[in-house]
Design a protein around this motif. Structure first.
Motif, PDB file in Angstrom:
ATOM      1  N   GLY A  36       0.803  -1.216   0.000  1.00  0.00           N
ATOM      2  CA  GLY A  36       0.000   0.000   0.000  1.00  0.00           C
ATOM      3  C   GLY A  36       0.832   1.261   0.000  1.00  0.00           C
ATOM      4  O   GLY A  36       0.322   2.351  -0.263  1.00  0.00           O
ATOM      5  N   GLY A  37       2.145   1.120   0.287  1.00  0.00           N
ATOM      6  CA  GLY A  37       3.034   2.272   0.311  1.00  0.00           C
ATOM      7  C   GLY A  37       3.593   2.596  -1.065  1.00  0.00           C
ATOM      8  O   GLY A  37       3.189   2.010  -2.077  1.00  0.00           O
ATOM      9  N   PRO A  38       4.541   3.534  -1.145  1.00  0.00           N
ATOM     10  CA  PRO A  38       5.105   3.961  -2.433  1.00  0.00           C
ATOM     11  C   PRO A  38       5.680   2.792  -3.235  1.00  0.00           C
ATOM     12  O   PRO A  38       6.223   1.836  -2.673  1.00  0.00           O
ATOM     13  N   PHE A  39       5.569   2.884  -4.555  1.00  0.00           N
ATOM     14  CA  PHE A  39       6.062   1.830  -5.435  1.00  0.00           C
ATOM     15  C   PHE A  39       6.433   2.424  -6.784  1.00  0.00           C
ATOM     16  O   PHE A  39       6.153   3.593  -7.073  1.00  0.00           O
ATOM     17  N   ALA A  78      -4.365   3.096 -14.616  1.00  0.00           N
ATOM     18  CA  ALA A  78      -5.199   3.703 -13.579  1.00  0.00           C
ATOM     19  C   ALA A  78      -5.077   2.895 -12.301  1.00  0.00           C
ATOM     20  O   ALA A  78      -4.912   1.670 -12.325  1.00  0.00           O
ATOM     21  N   GLY A  79      -5.159   3.604 -11.185  1.00  0.00           N
ATOM     22  CA  GLY A  79      -5.048   2.957  -9.889  1.00  0.00           C
ATOM     23  C   GLY A  79      -5.797   3.735  -8.835  1.00  0.00           C
ATOM     24  O   GLY A  79      -6.435   4.756  -9.112  1.00  0.00           O
ATOM     25  N   ALA A  80      -5.720   3.248  -7.607  1.00  0.00           N
ATOM     26  CA  ALA A  80      -6.384   3.904  -6.485  1.00  0.00           C
ATOM     27  C   ALA A  80      -5.502   3.770  -5.255  1.00  0.00           C
ATOM     28  O   ALA A  80      -4.754   2.796  -5.121  1.00  0.00           O
ATOM     29  N   TYR A  81      -5.585   4.771  -4.371  1.00  0.00           N
ATOM     30  CA  TYR A  81      -4.845   4.663  -3.117  1.00  0.00           C
ATOM     31  C   TYR A  81      -5.551   5.435  -2.018  1.00  0.00           C
ATOM     32  O   TYR A  81      -6.396   6.305  -2.278  1.00  0.00           O
ATOM     33  N   GLU A  82      -5.223   5.066  -0.793  1.00  0.00           N
ATOM     34  CA  GLU A  82      -5.783   5.711   0.388  1.00  0.00           C
ATOM     35  C   GLU A  82      -4.943   6.936   0.709  1.00  0.00           C
ATOM     36  O   GLU A  82      -3.749   6.822   0.995  1.00  0.00           O
ATOM     37  N   THR A  83      -5.552   8.124   0.652  1.00  0.00           N
ATOM     38  CA  THR A  83      -4.796   9.349   0.901  1.00  0.00           C
ATOM     39  C   THR A  83      -4.569   9.587   2.389  1.00  0.00           C
ATOM     40  O   THR A  83      -3.737  10.413   2.764  1.00  0.00           O
ATOM     41  N   VAL A  86     -12.446   5.745   4.713  1.00  0.00           N
ATOM     42  CA  VAL A  86     -11.067   6.194   4.491  1.00  0.00           C
ATOM     43  C   VAL A  86     -11.007   7.034   3.213  1.00  0.00           C
ATOM     44  O   VAL A  86     -11.482   6.599   2.160  1.00  0.00           O
ATOM     45  N   PRO A  87     -10.437   8.235   3.242  1.00  0.00           N
ATOM     46  CA  PRO A  87     -10.323   9.051   2.022  1.00  0.00           C
ATOM     47  C   PRO A  87      -9.463   8.349   0.967  1.00  0.00           C
ATOM     48  O   PRO A  87      -8.395   7.814   1.282  1.00  0.00           O
ATOM     49  N   MET A  88      -9.946   8.362  -0.280  1.00  0.00           N
ATOM     50  CA  MET A  88      -9.245   7.681  -1.364  1.00  0.00           C
ATOM     51  C   MET A  88      -9.215   8.547  -2.614  1.00  0.00           C
ATOM     52  O   MET A  88      -9.985   9.499  -2.756  1.00  0.00           O
ATOM     53  N   GLU A  89      -8.327   8.158  -3.521  1.00  0.00           N
ATOM     54  CA  GLU A  89      -8.215   8.840  -4.809  1.00  0.00           C
ATOM     55  C   GLU A  89      -7.993   7.809  -5.902  1.00  0.00           C
ATOM     56  O   GLU A  89      -7.194   6.884  -5.743  1.00  0.00           O
ATOM     57  N   MET A  90      -8.720   7.956  -7.015  1.00  0.00           N
ATOM     58  CA  MET A  90      -8.414   7.221  -8.241  1.00  0.00           C
ATOM     59  C   MET A  90      -7.608   8.144  -9.138  1.00  0.00           C
ATOM     60  O   MET A  90      -7.898   9.340  -9.227  1.00  0.00           O
ATOM     61  N   TYR A  91      -6.613   7.576  -9.815  1.00  0.00           N
ATOM     62  CA  TYR A  91      -5.739   8.407 -10.638  1.00  0.00           C
ATOM     63  C   TYR A  91      -5.354   7.665 -11.913  1.00  0.00           C
ATOM     64  O   TYR A  91      -5.439   6.439 -12.001  1.00  0.00           O
ATOM     65  N   SER A  92      -4.932   8.440 -12.905  1.00  0.00           N
ATOM     66  CA  SER A  92      -4.380   7.871 -14.130  1.00  0.00           C
ATOM     67  C   SER A  92      -2.896   8.179 -14.194  1.00  0.00           C
ATOM     68  O   SER A  92      -2.414   9.131 -13.574  1.00  0.00           O
ATOM     69  N   VAL A  93      -2.166   7.366 -14.945  1.00  0.00           N
ATOM     70  CA  VAL A  93      -0.732   7.559 -15.156  1.00  0.00           C
ATOM     71  C   VAL A  93      -0.455   7.401 -16.640  1.00  0.00           C
ATOM     72  O   VAL A  93      -0.857   6.398 -17.252  1.00  0.00           O
ATOM     73  N   SER A  94       0.218   8.375 -17.225  1.00  0.00           N
ATOM     74  CA  SER A  94       0.595   8.279 -18.632  1.00  0.00           C
ATOM     75  C   SER A  94       1.670   7.211 -18.805  1.00  0.00           C
ATOM     76  O   SER A  94       2.711   7.253 -18.139  1.00  0.00           O
ATOM     77  N   ARG A 112     -12.054  11.610  -6.289  1.00  0.00           N
ATOM     78  CA  ARG A 112     -11.777  11.495  -4.858  1.00  0.00           C
ATOM     79  C   ARG A 112     -13.071  11.171  -4.127  1.00  0.00           C
ATOM     80  O   ARG A 112     -14.143  11.666  -4.489  1.00  0.00           O
ATOM     81  N   ALA A 113     -12.968  10.358  -3.080  1.00  0.00           N
ATOM     82  CA  ALA A 113     -14.166   9.962  -2.334  1.00  0.00           C
ATOM     83  C   ALA A 113     -13.756   9.320  -1.022  1.00  0.00           C
ATOM     84  O   ALA A 113     -12.588   8.948  -0.831  1.00  0.00           O
ATOM     85  N   THR A 114     -14.719   9.191  -0.119  1.00  0.00           N
ATOM     86  CA  THR A 114     -14.516   8.348   1.060  1.00  0.00           C
ATOM     87  C   THR A 114     -15.219   7.012   0.878  1.00  0.00           C
ATOM     88  O   THR A 114     -15.271   6.208   1.805  1.00  0.00           O
ATOM     89  N   ASP A 115     -15.788   6.786  -0.319  1.00  0.00           N
ATOM     90  CA  ASP A 115     -16.214   5.434  -0.682  1.00  0.00           C
ATOM     91  C   ASP A 115     -14.953   4.592  -0.857  1.00  0.00           C
ATOM     92  O   ASP A 115     -13.873   5.105  -1.163  1.00  0.00           O
ATOM     93  N   TRP A 116     -15.094   3.294  -0.700  1.00  0.00           N
ATOM     94  CA  TRP A 116     -13.960   2.379  -0.850  1.00  0.00           C
ATOM     95  C   TRP A 116     -13.828   2.060  -2.338  1.00  0.00           C
ATOM     96  O   TRP A 116     -14.600   1.286  -2.892  1.00  0.00           O
ATOM     97  N   LEU A 117     -12.858   2.671  -3.005  1.00  0.00           N
ATOM     98  CA  LEU A 117     -12.704   2.581  -4.454  1.00  0.00           C
ATOM     99  C   LEU A 117     -11.813   1.395  -4.811  1.00  0.00           C
ATOM    100  O   LEU A 117     -10.697   1.278  -4.311  1.00  0.00           O
ATOM    101  N   ASN A 118     -12.301   0.547  -5.700  1.00  0.00           N
ATOM    102  CA  ASN A 118     -11.557  -0.680  -6.005  1.00  0.00           C
ATOM    103  C   ASN A 118     -12.016  -1.232  -7.353  1.00  0.00           C
ATOM    104  O   ASN A 118     -12.894  -0.671  -8.006  1.00  0.00           O
ATOM    105  N   HIS A 119     -11.384  -2.335  -7.756  1.00  0.00           N
ATOM    106  CA  HIS A 119     -11.820  -3.121  -8.923  1.00  0.00           C
ATOM    107  C   HIS A 119     -11.865  -2.275 -10.189  1.00  0.00           C
ATOM    108  O   HIS A 119     -12.784  -2.375 -11.005  1.00  0.00           O
ATOM    109  N   LEU A 120     -10.850  -1.429 -10.388  1.00  0.00           N
ATOM    110  CA  LEU A 120     -10.797  -0.576 -11.574  1.00  0.00           C
ATOM    111  C   LEU A 120     -10.566  -1.429 -12.814  1.00  0.00           C
ATOM    112  O   LEU A 120      -9.741  -2.347 -12.800  1.00  0.00           O
TER     113      LEU A 120
END
Length: 407
Positions: A104-107, A141-146, A196-204, A215-223
């Motif tokens: 769950g940490g930096p990668f 695309a991914g998601a993480y807990e902010t 838990v605050p979360m964010e979905m993001y894209s990466v080029s 961004r949401a406090t919904d549990w974001l998953n299964h992208l």
């Protein structure tokens, strides 16, 4: 950033194969190396040409030739997660993480060319995990807990290094240990309630640039990106399924947030969603209510058409998938019917515009999983030519990757 590798290693000898005693279908044991890991049911493990399948062992990323099922090591390296193949290139995507950093940490996310073994660094990311790649292979695309979840919640669900499967533990009101399923359910309820605050993001893929999608406090998953529309992303509100409206889509610019299925009954659940082979239909497991009438439900997002195929008790599966030609599904079974099966849809009524088309599923048993422990999910995949189903099982007493030839 590019890094040269020693190049792909020589292929192994012919793998063991036999005929299933119950079904007569040919089964190949692709790899039973301790610590082998195959991809989740909705992540593509195949090259666009369909000739190679990726998987992971402790020594690194391997590929299997889908004609012979011989395997070779492509990248001898310590890999945190093997992600998926590129939909256009002959590359696999994966992540690395400092062993001192908790899950769950930096990668760092990378790609590796499956023919040359050459690697390319894409981006350093703050946490969570990458879950999907879009149709034109320009975005991840991914998601993480902010903000971190409570420690008791964070400790649960960690992957077993030997099986790649998560582990859960807990005790009930009577102080006795809970089963795997009950402990997982208890943890999921606590995680959802934590908001838990979360964010979905894209990466080029080209530049590594990261952009926020949602961004949401919904549990974001299964992208999961649409396999045909590079800006359309499906995701879920995770949690106990009977407590959430789970299935959603959104555009990569954060617009058009859309709920795909709305619950209409107490105890109704919908989940384990996946894109159909047509690239525009979302299929999912629907139970009304949970543990009762079960459907394999589909909604075409372009036309609005809907289907519901009734799932018999012995057809119930942890995951379903659709064949490349769209003519049939597969199921990986469960405790009520421990089989890898083909499920052929049969429409019961003539389709009527604006109404759901009902149907049923006809079963063809393919592989006997009577000795399988379903704490390891089989996560079956059709090969791109539709001739094999690949799955993971512990029917021989240890986790292994198998391929079963289809009739």
């Amino acid at each position: 950033m590019f890094a040269a590798s020693a190049g792909p290693c020589a292929a192994q000898a012919e793998p063991a194969s036999w005929k299933d005693r119950s079904t007569g279908q040919r089964i190949v044991r692709v790899d039973d190396t301790p610590g082998n890991y195959a991809l989740y049911f909705n992540y593509s493990p195949f090259t666009p040409q369909g000739d190679l399948m990726i998987y992971l062992t402790p020594e690194g990323i391997r590929v299997a030739d889908t004609k012979t099922w011989r395997t070779r090591l492509v990248l001898p390296a310590r890999v945190d997660r093997l992600l998926f193949t590129g939909p256009r290139s002959r590359a696999a995507y994966y992540t690395t993480r400092d062993p001192a950093v908790e899950e769950g940490g930096p990668f760092t996310v990378w790609s590796v060319d499956l023919d040359s073994g050459r690697t390319r660094k894409i981006a350093d990311l703050p946490g969570g995990r990458i879950q999907t790649i879009n149709a034109d292979e320009t975005l991840l695309a991914g998601a993480y807990e902010t903000s971190p979840p409570p420690p008791d919640i964070a400790r649960q669900g960690k992957r077993d290094p030997l099986t790649g499967s998560p582990s859960y533990a807990g005790v009930g009101p009577d102080g006795k240990p809970l089963s795997f399923a009950a402990a997982k359910g208890q943890w999921m309820a606590a995680r959802l309630a934590a908001r838990v605050p979360m964010e979905m993001y894209s990466v080029s893929v080209r530049t590594g640039e990261r952009k926020t999608i949602h961004r949401a406090t919904d549990w974001l998953n299964h992208l999961l990106f649409s396999p045909s529309d590079p800006t359309l992303l499906m995701f879920c509100h995770e949690g106990p399924w009977h407590e959430v409206d789970r299935i959603w889509t959104i555009r990569t610019d954060g617009t058009q947030l859309t709920k795909i299925h709305t619950r209409t009954m107490a105890g109704e659940i919908a989940g384990h969603e996946f894109w159909g082979s047509d690239g525009s239909t979302v299929w999912y497991d629907l139970q009304m209510p949970r543990g009762s009438t079960t459907w394999l439900a589909g909604r075409n997002l372009a036309t609005g058409e809907q289907w519901r195929y009734e799932v018999a008790r012995d057809q119930a599966s942890y995951h379903f998938s659709q064949s490349p030609d769209g003519r049939q599904f597969s199921g990986d079974g469960g405790n009520a019917g421990k089989w890898i099966s083909l499920l052929k849809p049969v429409v019961r009524e003539k389709p009527v515009p604006g109404l759901i088309t009902p149907g049923r599923l006809e079963t063809v048993r393919i592989a006997d999983l009577s000795a399988h422990d379903y704490t390891l999910e089989p996560n079956q995949h059709f090969t791109p030519d539709g001739k094999w189903l690949v799955y993971r099982a512990n029917v021989e007493g240890r986790p292994a990757i198998y391929a079963v030839e289809l009739p």
